[in-house]
Each structure stands twice: as C-alpha cells, then as structure tokens.
Design a protein around this motif. Sequence first.
Motif, mmCIF file in Angstrom:
data_model
loop_
_atom_site.group_PDB
_atom_site.id
_atom_site.type_symbol
_atom_site.label_atom_id
_atom_site.label_comp_id
_atom_site.label_asym_id
_atom_site.label_seq_id
_atom_site.Cartn_x
_atom_site.Cartn_y
_atom_site.Cartn_z
ATOM 1 N N PHE A 1 0.847 -1.186 0.000
ATOM 2 C CA PHE A 1 0.000 0.000 0.000
ATOM 3 C C PHE A 1 0.879 1.231 0.000
ATOM 4 O O PHE A 1 1.533 1.549 0.988
ATOM 5 C CB PHE A 1 -0.929 0.012 1.214
ATOM 6 C CG PHE A 1 -1.808 1.248 1.278
ATOM 7 C CD1 PHE A 1 -2.738 1.505 0.291
ATOM 8 C CD2 PHE A 1 -1.692 2.135 2.338
ATOM 9 C CE1 PHE A 1 -3.543 2.631 0.345
ATOM 10 C CE2 PHE A 1 -2.495 3.265 2.403
ATOM 11 C CZ PHE A 1 -3.420 3.511 1.404
ATOM 12 N N GLU A 2 0.925 1.895 -1.137
ATOM 13 C CA GLU A 2 1.618 3.168 -1.260
ATOM 14 C C GLU A 2 0.551 4.239 -1.457
ATOM 15 O O GLU A 2 -0.014 4.346 -2.549
ATOM 16 C CB GLU A 2 2.584 3.149 -2.443
ATOM 17 C CG GLU A 2 3.679 2.092 -2.342
ATOM 18 C CD GLU A 2 4.602 2.107 -3.540
ATOM 19 O OE1 GLU A 2 4.953 3.223 -3.991
ATOM 20 O OE2 GLU A 2 4.949 1.026 -4.030
ATOM 21 N N PRO A 3 0.251 4.996 -0.408
ATOM 22 C CA PRO A 3 -0.886 5.930 -0.472
ATOM 23 C C PRO A 3 -0.894 6.820 -1.707
ATOM 24 O O PRO A 3 -1.957 7.011 -2.316
ATOM 25 C CB PRO A 3 -0.720 6.753 0.810
ATOM 26 C CG PRO A 3 -0.035 5.818 1.747
ATOM 27 C CD PRO A 3 0.916 5.019 0.899
ATOM 28 N N ALA A 4 0.241 7.344 -2.086
ATOM 29 C CA ALA A 4 0.269 8.291 -3.202
ATOM 30 C C ALA A 4 -0.039 7.623 -4.540
ATOM 31 O O ALA A 4 -0.457 8.295 -5.486
ATOM 32 C CB ALA A 4 1.626 8.975 -3.270
ATOM 33 N N ARG A 5 0.147 6.291 -4.624
ATOM 34 C CA ARG A 5 -0.033 5.593 -5.897
ATOM 35 C C ARG A 5 -1.209 4.619 -5.872
ATOM 36 O O ARG A 5 -1.631 4.123 -6.911
ATOM 37 C CB ARG A 5 1.248 4.824 -6.254
ATOM 38 C CG ARG A 5 2.477 5.718 -6.399
ATOM 39 C CD ARG A 5 3.726 4.890 -6.640
ATOM 40 N NE ARG A 5 3.619 4.083 -7.856
ATOM 41 C CZ ARG A 5 4.536 3.214 -8.249
ATOM 42 N NH1 ARG A 5 5.625 3.020 -7.524
ATOM 43 N NH2 ARG A 5 4.378 2.531 -9.370
ATOM 44 N N ALA A 6 -1.744 4.339 -4.707
ATOM 45 C CA ALA A 6 -2.801 3.332 -4.576
ATOM 46 C C ALA A 6 -4.129 3.855 -5.110
ATOM 47 O O ALA A 6 -4.370 5.065 -5.154
ATOM 48 C CB ALA A 6 -2.943 2.910 -3.122
ATOM 49 N N ALA A 7 -5.004 2.917 -5.496
ATOM 50 C CA ALA A 7 -6.337 3.275 -5.980
ATOM 51 C C ALA A 7 -7.385 2.353 -5.358
ATOM 52 O O ALA A 7 -8.127 1.667 -6.071
ATOM 53 C CB ALA A 7 -6.387 3.214 -7.500
ATOM 54 N N PRO A 8 -7.466 2.317 -4.024
ATOM 55 C CA PRO A 8 -8.443 1.432 -3.377
ATOM 56 C C PRO A 8 -9.857 1.989 -3.471
ATOM 57 O O PRO A 8 -10.074 3.180 -3.680
ATOM 58 C CB PRO A 8 -7.972 1.419 -1.918
ATOM 59 C CG PRO A 8 -7.355 2.775 -1.737
ATOM 60 C CD PRO A 8 -6.701 3.103 -3.048
ATOM 61 N N VAL B 1 -10.858 -9.696 9.374
ATOM 62 C CA VAL B 1 -9.991 -10.062 8.250
ATOM 63 C C VAL B 1 -9.258 -8.860 7.666
ATOM 64 O O VAL B 1 -8.284 -9.027 6.935
ATOM 65 C CB VAL B 1 -10.784 -10.772 7.129
ATOM 66 C CG1 VAL B 1 -11.344 -12.088 7.608
ATOM 67 C CG2 VAL B 1 -11.894 -9.882 6.581
ATOM 68 N N THR B 2 -9.720 -7.637 7.970
ATOM 69 C CA THR B 2 -9.042 -6.444 7.456
ATOM 70 C C THR B 2 -8.102 -5.822 8.491
ATOM 71 O O THR B 2 -7.523 -4.771 8.234
ATOM 72 C CB THR B 2 -10.070 -5.377 7.023
ATOM 73 O OG1 THR B 2 -10.748 -4.872 8.189
ATOM 74 C CG2 THR B 2 -11.104 -5.961 6.079
ATOM 75 N N ASP B 3 -7.936 -6.475 9.632
ATOM 76 C CA ASP B 3 -7.183 -5.863 10.725
ATOM 77 C C ASP B 3 -5.743 -5.544 10.332
ATOM 78 O O ASP B 3 -5.198 -4.522 10.737
ATOM 79 C CB ASP B 3 -7.211 -6.778 11.953
ATOM 80 C CG ASP B 3 -6.669 -6.093 13.196
ATOM 81 O OD1 ASP B 3 -7.098 -4.954 13.474
ATOM 82 O OD2 ASP B 3 -5.815 -6.683 13.879
ATOM 83 N N LYS B 4 -5.099 -6.412 9.561
ATOM 84 C CA LYS B 4 -3.692 -6.217 9.180
ATOM 85 C C LYS B 4 -3.546 -5.663 7.766
ATOM 86 O O LYS B 4 -2.425 -5.505 7.281
ATOM 87 C CB LYS B 4 -2.941 -7.547 9.283
ATOM 88 C CG LYS B 4 -2.982 -8.195 10.668
ATOM 89 C CD LYS B 4 -2.365 -7.313 11.734
ATOM 90 C CE LYS B 4 -2.386 -8.004 13.093
ATOM 91 N NZ LYS B 4 -1.831 -7.134 14.164
ATOM 92 N N ASP B 5 -4.641 -5.381 7.116
ATOM 93 C CA ASP B 5 -4.595 -4.821 5.768
ATOM 94 C C ASP B 5 -4.073 -3.385 5.847
ATOM 95 O O ASP B 5 -4.687 -2.536 6.493
ATOM 96 C CB ASP B 5 -5.999 -4.845 5.167
ATOM 97 C CG ASP B 5 -6.035 -4.354 3.728
ATOM 98 O OD1 ASP B 5 -5.407 -3.318 3.440
ATOM 99 O OD2 ASP B 5 -6.699 -4.992 2.903
ATOM 100 N N PRO B 6 -2.944 -3.070 5.203
ATOM 101 C CA PRO B 6 -2.359 -1.721 5.357
ATOM 102 C C PRO B 6 -3.257 -0.605 4.830
ATOM 103 O O PRO B 6 -3.289 0.487 5.401
ATOM 104 C CB PRO B 6 -1.044 -1.804 4.578
ATOM 105 C CG PRO B 6 -1.185 -2.996 3.690
ATOM 106 C CD PRO B 6 -2.090 -3.950 4.388
ATOM 107 N N ALA B 7 -3.990 -0.865 3.746
ATOM 108 C CA ALA B 7 -4.885 0.166 3.219
ATOM 109 C C ALA B 7 -6.038 0.420 4.191
ATOM 110 O O ALA B 7 -6.403 1.571 4.464
ATOM 111 C CB ALA B 7 -5.427 -0.249 1.855
ATOM 112 N N GLN B 8 -6.599 -0.648 4.734
ATOM 113 C CA GLN B 8 -7.697 -0.500 5.683
ATOM 114 C C GLN B 8 -7.207 0.114 6.990
ATOM 115 O O GLN B 8 -7.939 0.871 7.644
ATOM 116 C CB GLN B 8 -8.347 -1.860 5.945
ATOM 117 C CG GLN B 8 -9.082 -2.438 4.755
ATOM 118 C CD GLN B 8 -10.319 -1.642 4.389
ATOM 119 O OE1 GLN B 8 -10.976 -1.063 5.255
ATOM 120 N NE2 GLN B 8 -10.639 -1.607 3.105
#
Length: 300
Positions: free
Chosen positions: A93-100, A280-287
Amino acid sequence: MKPIELNRIDLNLLTVLAALMRERHVSRAAERLNLGQPAVSHALARLRELTGDPLLVRQGRVMEPTARALALMQGLGPALAQIEATFRAQADFEPARAAPVFRIGLTDDLQIAMLPRLLRALSTEVPGAKLVTLTVCYRNAMRYLDQGRVSAVMSFLKDLPADAKVRKVRTARFAVLRADTAPGRLSLDDYCRRRHLLVTYAGDLCGTVDETLGELGRQRDVLFSVPQFGSLPAVLAGTDLLATVPEHVALALSAQSGLRCEPLPFDSPSYQLRMAWRAVTDKDPAQAWLRKAMLRAAND
C-alpha cells in the motif's frame, strides 16, 4: 453423507458458498462476488454435486441452508477468513499511488460532522482512492459489517459480534440547535416550555434526553420527529423549535447554516461512539490507513 475428495475442491466454489450463506439469495451473492447470476447458479450446482447435498433450499424469496451447509461453514468460515486476512496483510500500500475502493458505514450525524474532513484526507494522501459511504445506525451497523457490505463502521454500537475489532472513538454529548434570534441562552424552564423536534431512527417521540429530564422531574413537548439530521436547517428555519442533537453535528450544522448552537441547560446524557471493523481487514495496510483517517476526522 458423501465424502469430499480434497483434490476435487475448487477454492472459488467455497467463496461462492460463503457468499450464498451470507446473502441467502443467488442474485445478491452474485453482486457481492462481482459475478453473473448464471455463474453463481452453476457454482451452486457443482457444490451440490460435490457434496451430494442441496446445501441451500428455496423458501419464499430466500434460500435456507441445510444442516450440511451449516456444518460446512462452521469449519470453512474461519479458514476462509484467515486466508483473506493473510493475503491482505501481504498487500502493498503506497498511499500516493494506490487506488483502493473503500466502503464504510457512518451514521447521518457523522456524515455531516466528519465526512468532509475524511474526504480532504483522501484527496491529499490517497488521491487515487474512491469512497462509498452507507448510512447505518445501531440497528443495522453490525449486520452491514458482518455481511461485508462495509469494512468499517462508526456509530453508537450494540450487540457486537465476538470476531469484530472495536475501538472507542470518544464520548459524545448533546447540544441544542435553534433558529430563533431571541437573546441569551435557554434556562431549564425555557427549554421545557419550548416546542421540540426530535431526530430519531426509531420513529418515535421520546429519546435519551427525555429520560434524563424525567430523572429531574421535568418533561419537554416533542412536537414531531424526523429520521435525518441533514433536514434540520430547512425544518428549523423560521420557527422557535429546538432540536437537541449530538454536539458534533450541532457544531457542524451551526457552522454551515444560520442555526445557533448552545449547551443544554442541564447535565447532558452521553454515549460511547465506537468504530468496528472486520477482523480479516485488521492487518490490511490500506484499511489500517482508512481507520486512522476516520479516527482523525472524528476527533479533529
């Protein structure tokens, strides 16, 4: 009971079964999985052949699971959740480049009070992100979360499931919104004498504030109720009505409109505002980024 050979199991079939068990409806399961309805029906047919069991039986407009389906999901549910959590934890997850695409549940008052700040954070830090917000309340928030319709909710929460992750956001209290121009703050007598508008999801004419007043031996005259906070500027305009609402939305609406905000003329009742998210999203970096942004927006 027909045994299942491990080498015949397709993981995609298991995700279809999990979606059908949650939705109890082929079309809704297909929408949840971003598949066509024929594909889900075909997968269900393969599952029935594989297990030798109908798994889901139509009853009216929904499909009810058989005992075999319930037994399968008791073991498969945690396993599928762990697989999903493992892959999420490894995602970059790179905030500047991500598209979630983020999906969250917020109460009507929080949409007014914190959503503008959250949108600014997204625009600045994750400019490629998209956000879907569903309106929730204490009655449906955890169901939306459990169904996977949202990955996080923020609300007054009740009946939390054991597998949900929960964090206290802050203690919320109440304030008064008014549109009249009479000088000075309201006294308790003024407050009880004036007519009131109640915002309630329950569709009644009595709320938490009325219980507090009752403990003081007082009561107020609630003239009518509405289900959303966003209607208050239009409804209160040109009237002497009072609306007692959570302080965070009172401050936001008074800053956006001609309404006045002031403290209650008695000790305000309070409630805990909490955020919950799927385990299930606890360790997801975007979440994880999203949850931190939601907390900042709610506490700024």
